[in-house]
Design an enzyme around this catalytic site. Structure first.
Site, PDB file in Angstrom:
ATOM      1  N   HIS A 248      -7.479  -3.839  -4.063  1.00 45.75           N
ATOM      2  CA  HIS A 248      -6.332  -3.338  -3.311  1.00 45.75           C
ATOM      3  C   HIS A 248      -6.177  -4.177  -2.038  1.00 45.75           C
ATOM      4  CE1 HIS A 248      -3.497  -0.074  -2.359  1.00 45.75           C
ATOM      5  NE2 HIS A 248      -3.884  -0.201  -1.101  1.00 45.75           N
TER       6      HIS A 248
ATOM      7  N   CYS B   4       0.860  -1.197   0.000  1.00 40.13           N
ATOM      8  CA  CYS B   4       0.000   0.000   0.000  1.00 40.13           C
ATOM      9  C   CYS B   4       0.895   1.246   0.000  1.00 40.13           C
ATOM     10  CB  CYS B   4      -0.943  -0.080   1.203  1.00 40.13           C
ATOM     11  SG  CYS B   4      -2.065   1.308   1.456  1.00 40.13           S
TER      12      CYS B   4
ATOM     13  N   ASP C 127      -8.446  -2.734  -8.307  1.00 35.62           N
ATOM     14  CA  ASP C 127      -8.063  -1.703  -7.337  1.00 35.62           C
ATOM     15  C   ASP C 127      -8.702  -0.383  -7.756  1.00 35.62           C
ATOM     16  OD1 ASP C 127      -6.698   0.300  -5.822  1.00 35.62           O
ATOM     17  OD2 ASP C 127      -4.975  -1.019  -5.607  1.00 35.62           O
TER      18      ASP C 127
END
Length: 291
Positions: free
Chosen positions: A259, A170, A227
């Site tokens: 994600h 991330c 995502d």
């Protein structure tokens, strides 16, 4: 829209959840409130048998940088992996990833890269985390702290920094790309769903797509085709930028995958993609001298 808008979209809750996804509070300890609900059935816990694991202090120019370190308990020196936190900090999931890497024979260390700006533990939502802490963390500070972490590892005599890798998730996935352009000592990087493009700000002046030609180490990028904050079109642009620059990078996109697909404590977890990505990461490090 600002430079963190894609992070908010990627991390926003996308679906309702049922009571089976709730976990006892003891397992949730250390996770920011914004990461809940915790997906109880998929949480992975790696024990410390055969390992040395725990918090350490990394000296930096303006203080002491806390970090979580895990490595084999056996004598010797080990290849080193910098583990860069998610937007939620060095919580139990990131520590568990360090232990998993240590079980593979690595000296894995995750520095608390927000320590000057504050802790995100207990913050209520993504907007608060970004506005109060993350947006105030300069890329230059992060690069320096990672360098200092490498120096600390070398000073212990237990990590072989000539065999240096980095992986991040991330927020940390973006940092992997930046560090691969920053550090001449790095052998290889693996970026898990890290942001590739964005606005230029005082703290984040450039993004991975801007520095593709400057990469000093090969990077494996692992991305989700669903995502909401990192469009496949942007991933394709990064792939083309690396190719045009003649850089030895590889980018994998998992179809219909969100994600944070490696975050086993969240409903976004996708076991098949996570397992495949982990195997690819280990192979990437071995192929590029981080063994």
């Amino acid at each position: 829209m600002d430079s963190f808008d894609s992070d908010r979209r990627s991390l926003a809750a996308k679906a309702a959840f049922d009571r089976r996804e709730m976990l006892m509070s003891s397992l949730a300890t250390g996770f920011a409130l914004a990461t809940q609900p915790v997906a109880a059935e998929s949480v992975i816990h790696t024990d410390t048998e055969g390992l040395e694991a725990g918090m350490v202090e990394v000296p930096v120019s303006d203080g002491v940088l806390p970090a979580y370190r895990a490595m084999p308990a056996a004598a010797g020196t080990f290849p080193v992996i910098l583990v860069v936190q998610e937007i939620f900090g060095v919580h139990e999931h990131i520590r568990d990833l360090c232990r998993r890497l240590a079980k593979e024979g690595y000296f894995a260390i995750a520095p608390e890269l927000y320590f000057r700006q504050g802790s995100v533990v207990g913050m209520g939502d993504i907007k608060e985390i970004i506005s109060k802490v993350v947006s105030k963390v300069p890329d230059a500070q992060v690069m320096s702290d990672l360098d200092e972490t490498v120096a600390y590892v070398k000073s212990t005599g237990r990590g072989d920094t000539a065999r240096l890798g980095i992986t991040g998730f991330c927020w940390g996935g973006r940092i992997v790309w930046l560090y691969a352009a920053h550090s001449a000592a790095l052998k290889a990087g693996v970026a898990w769903y890290g942001k590739l493009a964005g606005d230029s700000t005082a703290t984040t002046p450039r993004h991975p797509i801007d520095i593709a030609s400057e990469l000093k180490a090969p990077v494996l990028g692992l991305y989700g085709g669903a995502d909401q904050g990192i469009p496949v079109e942007t991933v394709d642009r990064m792939r083309e930028a690396c190719k045009a620059a003649g850089k030895a990078c590889e980018i994998v996109v998992y179809p219909d995958t969100p994600h944070a697909f490696n975050a086993d404590y969240r409903p976004s977890y996708r076991a098949e993609a996570a397992k495949d990505g982990w195997a690819r990461m280990l192979s990437w490090f071995k192929a590029h001298g981080v063994v």
